[in-house]
Design a protein around this motif. Structure first.
Motif, PDB file in Angstrom:
ATOM      1  N   ALA A   1     -12.220  -2.128  -4.218  1.00 52.37           N
ATOM      2  CA  ALA A   1     -11.110  -1.627  -3.416  1.00 52.37           C
ATOM      3  C   ALA A   1     -11.185  -2.192  -2.005  1.00 52.37           C
ATOM      4  N   CYS A   2     -12.402  -2.219  -1.438  1.00 54.31           N
ATOM      5  CA  CYS A   2     -12.568  -2.803  -0.105  1.00 54.31           C
ATOM      6  C   CYS A   2     -12.243  -4.294  -0.137  1.00 54.31           C
TER       7      CYS A   2
ATOM      8  N   MET B   1     -10.292  -5.794  -1.966  1.00 51.91           N
ATOM      9  CA  MET B   1      -8.857  -6.024  -2.144  1.00 51.91           C
ATOM     10  C   MET B   1      -8.045  -5.612  -0.908  1.00 51.91           C
ATOM     11  N   GLY B   2      -8.759  -5.190   0.137  1.00 50.33           N
ATOM     12  CA  GLY B   2      -8.032  -4.817   1.342  1.00 50.33           C
ATOM     13  C   GLY B   2      -7.374  -3.461   1.244  1.00 50.33           C
ATOM     14  N   ALA B   3      -7.939  -2.563   0.468  1.00 55.21           N
ATOM     15  CA  ALA B   3      -7.431  -1.201   0.463  1.00 55.21           C
ATOM     16  C   ALA B   3      -7.974  -0.492   1.704  1.00 55.21           C
ATOM     17  N   LEU B   4      -7.780  -1.138   2.811  1.00 59.89           N
ATOM     18  CA  LEU B   4      -8.234  -0.689   4.118  1.00 59.89           C
ATOM     19  C   LEU B   4      -7.113  -1.034   5.092  1.00 59.89           C
ATOM     20  N   PRO B   5      -6.900  -0.240   6.122  1.00 61.03           N
ATOM     21  CA  PRO B   5      -5.705  -0.437   6.952  1.00 61.03           C
ATOM     22  C   PRO B   5      -5.744  -1.675   7.833  1.00 61.03           C
ATOM     23  N   ASN B   6      -6.884  -2.305   7.952  1.00 61.12           N
ATOM     24  CA  ASN B   6      -6.962  -3.412   8.910  1.00 61.12           C
ATOM     25  C   ASN B   6      -7.193  -4.788   8.298  1.00 61.12           C
ATOM     26  N   VAL B   7      -7.398  -4.844   7.019  1.00 66.60           N
ATOM     27  CA  VAL B   7      -7.679  -6.158   6.414  1.00 66.60           C
ATOM     28  C   VAL B   7      -6.894  -6.371   5.117  1.00 66.60           C
ATOM     29  N   PHE B   8      -6.643  -7.674   4.862  1.00 64.28           N
ATOM     30  CA  PHE B   8      -6.140  -8.087   3.548  1.00 64.28           C
ATOM     31  C   PHE B   8      -7.342  -8.252   2.627  1.00 64.28           C
TER      32      PHE B   8
ATOM     33  N   PRO C   1      -2.563  -2.857  12.439  1.00 65.92           N
ATOM     34  CA  PRO C   1      -3.422  -2.093  11.530  1.00 65.92           C
ATOM     35  C   PRO C   1      -2.777  -0.760  11.185  1.00 65.92           C
ATOM     36  N   GLY C   2      -2.989  -0.338   9.956  1.00 68.68           N
ATOM     37  CA  GLY C   2      -2.364   0.897   9.499  1.00 68.68           C
ATOM     38  C   GLY C   2      -3.249   2.115   9.727  1.00 68.68           C
ATOM     39  N   LEU C   3      -2.891   3.181   9.048  1.00 72.01           N
ATOM     40  CA  LEU C   3      -3.585   4.449   9.230  1.00 72.01           C
ATOM     41  C   LEU C   3      -4.680   4.636   8.181  1.00 72.01           C
ATOM     42  N   THR C   4      -5.772   5.222   8.629  1.00 76.35           N
ATOM     43  CA  THR C   4      -6.824   5.585   7.676  1.00 76.35           C
ATOM     44  C   THR C   4      -6.439   6.897   7.007  1.00 76.35           C
ATOM     45  N   ILE C   5      -7.242   7.297   6.028  1.00 79.41           N
ATOM     46  CA  ILE C   5      -6.965   8.557   5.331  1.00 79.41           C
ATOM     47  C   ILE C   5      -6.929   9.705   6.319  1.00 79.41           C
TER      48      ILE C   5
END
Lengths: 598, 121, 348, 525
Positions: D185-186, D188-195, D222-226
């Motif tokens: 998941a990491c 694949m960029g399932a994080l708000p700041n990275v692809f 950058p997007g929002l974290t959980i």
């Protein structure tokens, strides 16, 4: 130290202790005091004299008078007559079977004459709890020689040249073992002593530990020096409390006197040791199982290689010898390899201790040069078969040895000869059987033991011994067929070939050797449904001999199951075999010997 | 124990203590100790002998007893064996016994006056 | 390198390799019950005995190192006789209940008896009989079927390192138990089932949820869905249901699994699984079609994008989903919704 | 992980910290126990006396939240004893002097007060680690779930660099991933700041690359974290939440706060079951389970491994990627994928670390990334030769106590974690009867002394309160925890996360300080 004019040696080994030898010592001391002799005569508690049959044993020196089966009541007499007046009490000294008169001195006894005591040299001679007595008999002189005059390599070479072989079973050359361990790579190495004497009836290791524990301490130290070890373990069974106690005393004394521990007698060499008590599993006598047990695991044999010399206790190179092997070391060092190699046969050097038992007059422990024949051992040292019975077989090597018949009695005892006869040296058990022994029953008897003592790890031994035992049960119960004997033989051979350790590889020996030498006895059991020796209960028959029967009816009256019929005064009596419970009451009751067992 | 020399010294001393167990030595003093001997004082003779031997630390000497030596009137008496040679002393007292030790065993001089030959004569 | 001859074939192996490894190199199969390359060699079962020229007794191929110039026969008459005898002995103390035994089809004893034509034992006499230990939640231990190869004990003590199992008693009475014979439930057992996986017979068996035969199942290798170790395992499938999970040797898990991977697969077949999309209507979630669900989601996305911009939409991706799932989730949010508001529970 | 699972077992010394390995990564736990049996040295630092502690040469039962101080003290000793790898520091790192200066004051004696462990034990641990030919660090959430989590990891990296234990076999800094595909998941960029492949969304060239690949314009913000998201729903910045395979109602801190947010936003939940979170959703989508689809998981050692379809999904449930594709298509993005493999092929195109990996190559065994080309064997050990960023940067980090503590009303420390038998929020394990028999309910571990003081007996129900809420829970009296420390596993709804703080984060990673919560307890009548 006072000089005494006489020493009274009382055996303080397990056998004699159990028949009150310690009380005898106390009483001797009291009696001596009573007669004011305490400053002239010394009572010494020693190790085993070997002739345990005759225990408790007391020997009075300087005469060497050998008093046997001494009772407490005898002590005042011996004190008064012998110790006070110098009169040997002839009716209490040992009379050898077949001799008219008792021997005045131990030196005249047949039991000792053919013996040559190397391993047992101090047993029954010294007080095992007094270090000075051991030292008096050249104790620690070998260690001194090794540490001051010999390199480790020279020690190994000496042992190799002596031709000494392991006394515990396989007879592997001891010197080679020492060499392998000395050459094995490892910063830490161990020396271990196998004192887990598991063969029933064998007690040579116990005797050395009880009678001469310092010899083990000294020899293990020598071995440690030779192979480069600094720590040792003695694996003793916990059922040997006296041995454990005396060995611990010896270790403590050696430590206190700088004969053990750091910088032994200023030599720079350090060695220490400890006792590990085993729970008495027979298989723990097997070296890899013993090592596992020392490490605190279940004692189960492991596959070799790796051999202990390379990977032993805690995977460190380990030299493992048994007690008797070690007991020879000091003498070899002191007297030289040539002296030792001069004793025995071409391939088996030195002496061997045997525990003689069964149908034999002199039950006990004896040490004879290798190459002594079975005949000499049994009939001269052992004093022959009691009650005028005929010799039938001798089983050597403990419960997994083979039975050797009369035609091979002239065989000189050595490792190879015994193996060739289907038996083995083992730790030196020697059980004599006479005409009253059924060889099928004997084989079954030994399997009772090995079946129980199999560690259960490998299939052929665990399952196979059980099946051999069952087949023997079947045969002795008269339910066997001829195929069963063949099946037994094939199975026995497979177990021998396919088992993991020495236990399984040898456990079939009693079966194979009895089939080999006494096949007719097996065949009688299966074909004729009879036990020629009259041992196997199920095959016993009590028969009335018509010619001898006086028709008195006493037998019928005694029979507890009323299976004997006949008419008093008129008719010969007859036993109903179907109802007979084989109790033998009729045989005993018949006043005319008209009933026979067969 | 600190040295090998010390070990050897201990051994020398200890060997004396156990010498008896290899049987009698070359020199044996045998005291007649049957009832007749005891009545005549043979026990005291033995005690005196042992005491004196101990004093002189004579290790090769074995003291034993035996039955009546056959001449009860001459008791207490002893036979002194040195290899094949035998000397018989008779009519002993504890003092005489001590003298036998000091003269005969230590100095090698027979105490002629008490030998059976001289005495009987 | 060492050169030896096995059944006439010359083989070269590294020093230290066993006869077995040498035989494998030339494709010669040697039967075995107790061998597992993950244990220290222990040579218990003796079925792998081979004949080595000049040796006094037969040698176990699994633990005897090959030596230069060694000449080995793996199926000579004496070897076959010994193996037959061993099988005969094992069978003499093993119930012949293959008809109902769940291990059938995966049973080494069955296979070897077939290979060496052992139809039944030639021995009569005592047989062991033990009460089955059913105290563990996931597997049973039936010592009556045990052939004492010791694999479970060594697996537990040397590989799983839990030390729950041990040998008990001696001789014919030997059996596998737990320290002080308190039963598996009271032992240190962590229900990993790794002992069960290595049992060559039916002594250690998973408690089955349903009936299946090993020849009926399809095996699919996959990666465990629990923790991050990534254990490789085989799903055993019958009638579109997972019926058992077995570890796969090699890979990072070295043939091990834990209680979750090995036994906790019921959720896949579970009746509570969601089977249709649900949409909240009048406060209640009601079944709907995919089209209805998609339409609602799409219209909501478009509506919020319109009113509040794409950053008013946020997504939690999943550490339990596929890499591919995660990729498309992030692509959906970034490329199609138009926001970087995507995160997952890596931190929780 | 910098090194592989097989590799960490070869280290001469293992330092396990903040990882209850035998329960949370049971197979690795078993393997590490084996390594200790084979003679490897083991240091364990943990607030609880976990099973690995029994195997440890040194066990440091530290106060929760004090790892930074411990690591600084260990480095202090390593430098004092001259055990640092001077050549490695000289050639491949920077910032050493600064770090050295900072750790000077962290003497074992000073830190023994902070961590509440013996100074000699700290010294011994440092020497065991420092002297080893190869030493590996193994850590888990016990390090990261703190407000100082990232800093704590940095100090671990410092320690590895200090002793030259980075980029070599038997060394490394190895976080154990808690879930099957956190790594994937990491990645694949399932994080708000990275692809994918950690390519920054703020980097214009990267954004351009993805715009080209995907054929759309992309945001560089950058997007929002959980945790940000929950707050953003609160203040109306976020109106819709798409939850894929997550159960924040149980797994996220401060349950009450989460519940409020879920009720407020338009929520889509895509899952296997109607979870606690799905029950609050507006739309629930049925997804296929791992056994019902093809694809890949990436394990804790960065190894990409195949997942294979074994059974059909129940009812109308679909693979998640297919659902996302269909929504994308309906939103006007026409790209179609016929299989997971096709998705993977696209991943390879945009992710340099994955470029050389294909399903065909994964058929027999997994491959650890980076794997730049089809010929590349994969990279089981990272940073060989030199650190990935060129030179390793020492970070000098001061210890700071968690803000959760020091409130006299909540004087006790609650820490959380997982247990062997349950997994995450039990939506999977909770379906197995045997598992529920073995681990049927939530509980709190409490030291016998504290229990005695409060009149609590083993099995009593007690009330646990924090500033966020309270739970009623069964007491398990055990020496595993120290007198002022308590532990609740987080798997159950009546569990830890009702109490934990969702607002105090690690400033770098935004991980909440789940492992330290100020609480108070009382016995229920």
């Amino acid at each position: 130290m006072e000089l005494y004019r006489s020493h009274v040696l009382v055996c303080g080994s397990t056998g004699c202790v159990s028949s009150d030898s310690l009380k005898i010592i106390d009483l001797f001391n009291k009696e001596l005091e009573k007669h004011g002799l305490e400053k002239e005569i010394k009572v010494v508690q020693t190790g085993c004299f070997g002739l345990c049959e005759a225990g408790p044993i007391v020997i009075v020196y300087p005469e060497g008078s050998f008093y046997s089966q001494v009772k407490l009541d005898d002590v005042p007499r011996i004190t008064e007559e012998h110790l006070l007046k110098g009169l040997i009490v002839h009716d209490l000294t040992y009379k050898e079977p077949g001799k008219k008169e008792a021997s005045d001195s131990i030196d005249d006894m047949g039991f000792y004459k053919k013996q040559q005591r190397v391993a047992l040299r101090n047993c029954g001679v010294i007080d095992p709890e007094i270090l000075k007595e051991y030292i008096a008999y050249d104790g620690y002189a070998a260690l001194a020689k090794v540490l001051t005059k010999m390199s480790p390599e020279e020690v190994v070479e000496t042992i190799k040249a002596s031709g000494l072989r392991g006394r515990g079973g396989g007879g592997f050359p001891t010197g080679l073992k020492w060499e392998f361990t000395s050459k094995a790579e490892g910063d830490v190495k161990y020396v271990a002593c196998n004192a887990d004497e598991g063969d029933p009836g064998a007690f040579m290791d116990r005797s050395v530990l009880e009678g001469d524990p310092h010899t083990l301490v000294e020899s293990m130290t020598i071995a440690a020096y030779a192979v480069g070890a600094n720590y040792g373990f003695v694996y003793v069974r916990a059922e040997y409390p006296i041995a454990v106690k005396r060995l611990q005393i010896a270790i403590d004394q050696a430590r206190e006197n700088d004969l053990l521990g750091e910088d032994i007698l200023g030599s720079g060499f350090s060695f220490d040791m400890e006792i590990r008590e085993g729970a008495g599993a027979f298989v723990c006598g097997e070296e890899t199982a013993l090592i596992q047990s020392i490490e605190g695991r279940r004692g189960m044999p492991k596959v070799r290689p790796p051999f202990p010399a390379n990977k032993g206790i805690f995977d460190k190179p380990t030299l493992l010898n048994n007690v008797e092997t070690f007991a020879n070391i000091n003498q070899i060092i002191l007297k030289g390899a040539d002296w030792f190699a001069g004793i025995g046969t071409e391939k088996s050097k030195g002496t061997k201790v045997f525990a003689l038992g069964g149908k034999i007059n002199n039950t006990g422990l004896l040490e004879i040069p290798m190459g002594t024949t079975l005949q000499e051992t049994i009939f001269e040292v052992g004093g022959g078969i009691p009650n005028g019975k005929a010799f039938k077989a001798v089983q050597t090597g403990g419960p997994s040895g083979g039975c050797i018949p009369a035609e091979h009695l002239d065989t000189p005892i050595d490792y190879e000869n015994l193996i060739a006869l289907g038996s083995m040296m083992g730790s030196g058990g020697m059980i004599v059987m006479d005409e009253d022994n059924c060889m099928v029953d004997v084989a079954r008897f030994f399997l009772d033991f090995t079946e129980e003592e199999s560690c259960g790890k490998c299939t052929p031994c665990r399952e196979g011994i059980k099946r051999m035992h069952e087949l023997l049960d079947k045969i002795t119960e008269g339910k066997g067929k001829l195929q069963d004997v063949d099946k037994l033989e094939t199975l026995a051979k497979t177990i021998k070939k396919a088992s993991l350790c020495g236990l399984g590889q040898t456990a079939p020996n009693p079966v194979l050797s009895t089939i080999r030498y006494f096949r007719y006895e097996y065949e009688a059991h299966v074909n004729e449904k009879m036990c020629p020796a009259g041992v196997c209960q199920a095959l016993l028959q009590f028969l009335v001999i018509p010619e001898k029967c006086k028709k008195c009816g006493i037998c019928a009256a005694k029979c507890p199951v009323n299976c004997i019929s006949g008419v008093k005064g008129k008719e010969v009596y007859l036993i109903d075999q179907a109802k007979c419970i084989k109790c033998g009451a009729c045989l005993e009751a018949c006043p005319f010997d008209a009933i026979k067992k067969g | 124990m600190k040295t090998f020399a010390e070990l050897e010294a201990i051994r020398k001393k200890a060997q004396k203590d156990v010498r008896l167990r290899s049987g009698s030595g070359d020199v044996r003093v045998v005291v007649g100790m049957d009832n007749c001997g005891i009545e005549a004082g043979a026990r005291q003779i033995t005690i005196a002998l042992m005491d004196e031997i101990n004093k002189h630390n004579l290790q090769d000497v074995t003291v034993t007893q035996t039955e009546c030596l056959g001449a009860c009137r001459l008791e207490p008496m002893l036979e002194l064996y040195e290899g094949e040679k035998k000397t018989t002393y008779v009519k002993l007292t504890p003092e005489l016994a001590r003298q036998i030790v000091t003269e005969h065993l230590v100095n090698g001089k027979t105490l002629k006056s008490q030998t059976i030959g001289v005495f009987e004569r | 390198m060492i050169t030896l001859k096995i059944n006439g074939f010359e083989v070269q192996v590294e020093r230290g390799a066993t006869i077995l490894q040498a035989a494998e190199k030339v494709g010669i199969k040697i039967p075995m019950f107790c061998y597992d390359e993950r244990f220290k060699p222990h040579g218990s079962c003796r079925i792998c005995v081979v004949e080595v020229e000049g040796a006094r007794s037969l040698m176990t191929a699994c633990c005897i190192p090959a030596a230069d110039g060694m000449v080995v026969q793996t199926e000579s008459e004496v070897v076959v006789e010994a193996r037959k005898e061993i099988l005969d002995l094992i069978l003499a103390n093993h119930p012949l209940d293959c008809l109902t035994c769940e291990q059938a089809g995966r049973c080494t004893l069955q296979d070897l008896c077939y290979q060496y034509d052992i139809e039944e034992t030639s021995y009569e006499g005592a047989r062991k009989s033990y009460e089955k230990d059913v105290s563990n939640e996931f597997y049973t231990a039936d010592q009556t079927k045990c052939i004492l190869c010791g694999k479970c004990v060594y697996m537990c003590s040397q590989v799983q390192n839990t030390d729950a199992l041990c040998f008990v008693d001696r001789g014919f009475e030997t059996h596998i138990g737990t320290p002080f014979e308190q039963g598996i439930a009271e032992s240190t057992c962590v229900s990993c089932g790794n002992c069960v996986s290595v049992c060559p017979v039916g002594a250690l068996m998973p408690k089955r949820r349903e009936k299946y035969r090993y020849w009926e199942v399809e095996k699919v290798q996959t990666t465990c869905a629990y923790c991050g170790v990534g254990c490789q395992m085989e799903l055993l499938v019958k009638d579109n249901r997972i019926v058992e999970v077995l570890p796969v040797k090699g890979h990072c898990n070295e043939g091990l699994l834990c209680v979750k991977g090995r036994f906790s697969f019921d959720f896949v077949n579970h009746r509570d699984r969601l089977k249709k999309p649900l949409i909240r209507k009048n406060g209640e979630l009601e079944e709907a079609t995919w089209d209805e669900a998609y339409d609602l989601i799409v219209s909501k996305i478009n509506e919020i994008k319109e009113s509040d911009g794409p950053d008013a939409i946020s997504a939690f991706s999943s550490a339990r989903g596929l890499t591919e799932d995660n990729y498309l989730m992030t692509k959906m949010m970034r490329a199609v919704v138009g926001t970087n508001n995507v995160d997952h529970c890596a931190r929780l | 992980m910098t090194n592989s699972i097989a590799d960490i077992q070869t280290a001469d010394t293992m330092f396990i910290t903040g990882s209850n390995t035998t329960e949370n990564h049971p197979v690795i736990g078993a393997q590490l126990k084996g390594a200790v049996k084979a003679g490897k040295k083991l240091i364990v630092a943990d607030p609880r006396e976990i099973e690995m502690a029994e195997y440890a040469d040194v066990f440091l039962k530290i106060k929760p939240g004090t790892s930074v101080a411990l690591h600084n003290a260990m480095m202090n000793v390593i430098i004092q004893e001259g055990l640092e790898d001077k050549a490695y520091i000289q050639n491949t790192t920077e910032g050493y002097e600064e770090m050295k200066k900072l750790v000077e004051k962290y003497t074992p004696e000073y830190v023994s007060e902070i961590c509440e462990v013996d100074a000699e034990d700290i010294r011994l641990a440092a020497i065991l680690y420092g002297e080893a030919r190869t030493a590996t660090i193994i850590y888990c959430m016990g390090i990261t779930q703190h407000v100082t989590g990232t800093e704590s990891v940095m100090t671990l990296a410092d320690m590895a660099m200090l002793t030259g234990n980075l980029g070599k076999a038997g060394g490394g800094v190895n976080p154990l991933r808690g879930q099957n595909n956190v790594q994937g998941a990491c990645d694949m960029g399932a994080l708000p700041n990275v692809f994918t492949g950690y390519q920054k969304v703020t980097d214009a060239t990267i954004v351009k690359k993805f715009e080209d690949a995907w054929g759309v314009k992309l945001s560089d913000q950058p997007g929002l974290t959980i945790t940000d998201t929950v707050a953003a729903i609160d203040d109306d910045r976020v109106k819709m939440l798409y939850v894929f395979g997550e159960n924040p109602m149980i797994s996220d801190p401060d349950t009450h706060h989460v519940e409020k947010a879920l009720k407020k936003a338009f929520v889509v939940v895509q899952d296997l079951f109607l979870t606690e979170t799905a029950e609050l959703a507006d739309v629930v989508l049925p997804a296929a389970a791992y056994a019902e689809k093809d694809g890949t998981f990436v394990n804790t050692e960065r190894r990409v491994q195949r997942v294979r379809k074994a059974v059909n999904a129940p009812g109308e449930a679909k693979p998640d990627w297919m659902i996302f594709m269909e929504i994308m298509n309906r939103l006007g993005y026409e790209k179609k994928y016929s299989s997971a493999e096709e998705v993977f092929e696209e991943i390879r195109q945009v992710t340099p670390q994955y470029a050389g990996i294909s399903y065909q190559r994964l058929e027999n065994a997994g491959i650890a990334w980076p794997c730049p080309t089809e010929e590349h064997p994969g990279t089981p050990i990272l940073h060989i030769g030199k650190p990935a960023r060129g030179v390793g940067l020492f970070k000098a980090i001061e210890f700071a106590e968690s803000g959760e503590l020091g409130d006299p009303e909540y004087p006790l420390v609650l820490t959380t974690g997982r247990i062997l038998y349950q997994y995450h929020t039990r939506s999977m394990t909770g379906k197995t009867e045997g598992i529920n028999n073995l681990a049927p309910e939530s509980y709190i571990e409490i030291n016998p002394k504290l229990a005695a003081k409060k009149g609590i007996k083993d099995g009593d129900m007690i009330k646990v309160k924090s500033r966020r809420g309270e739970v009623k829970i069964k007491a398990k009296v055990t020496e595993r925890v120290e007198e002022n420390v308590l532990f609740i596993p987080f798997h159950w709804s009546e569990g830890a996360n009702v109490l934990t703080n969702g607002e105090e984060f690690d400033q770098f990673s935004k991980i909440p300080g789940l492992k330290v919560t100020g609480i108070n307890i009382e016995k229920l009548a």
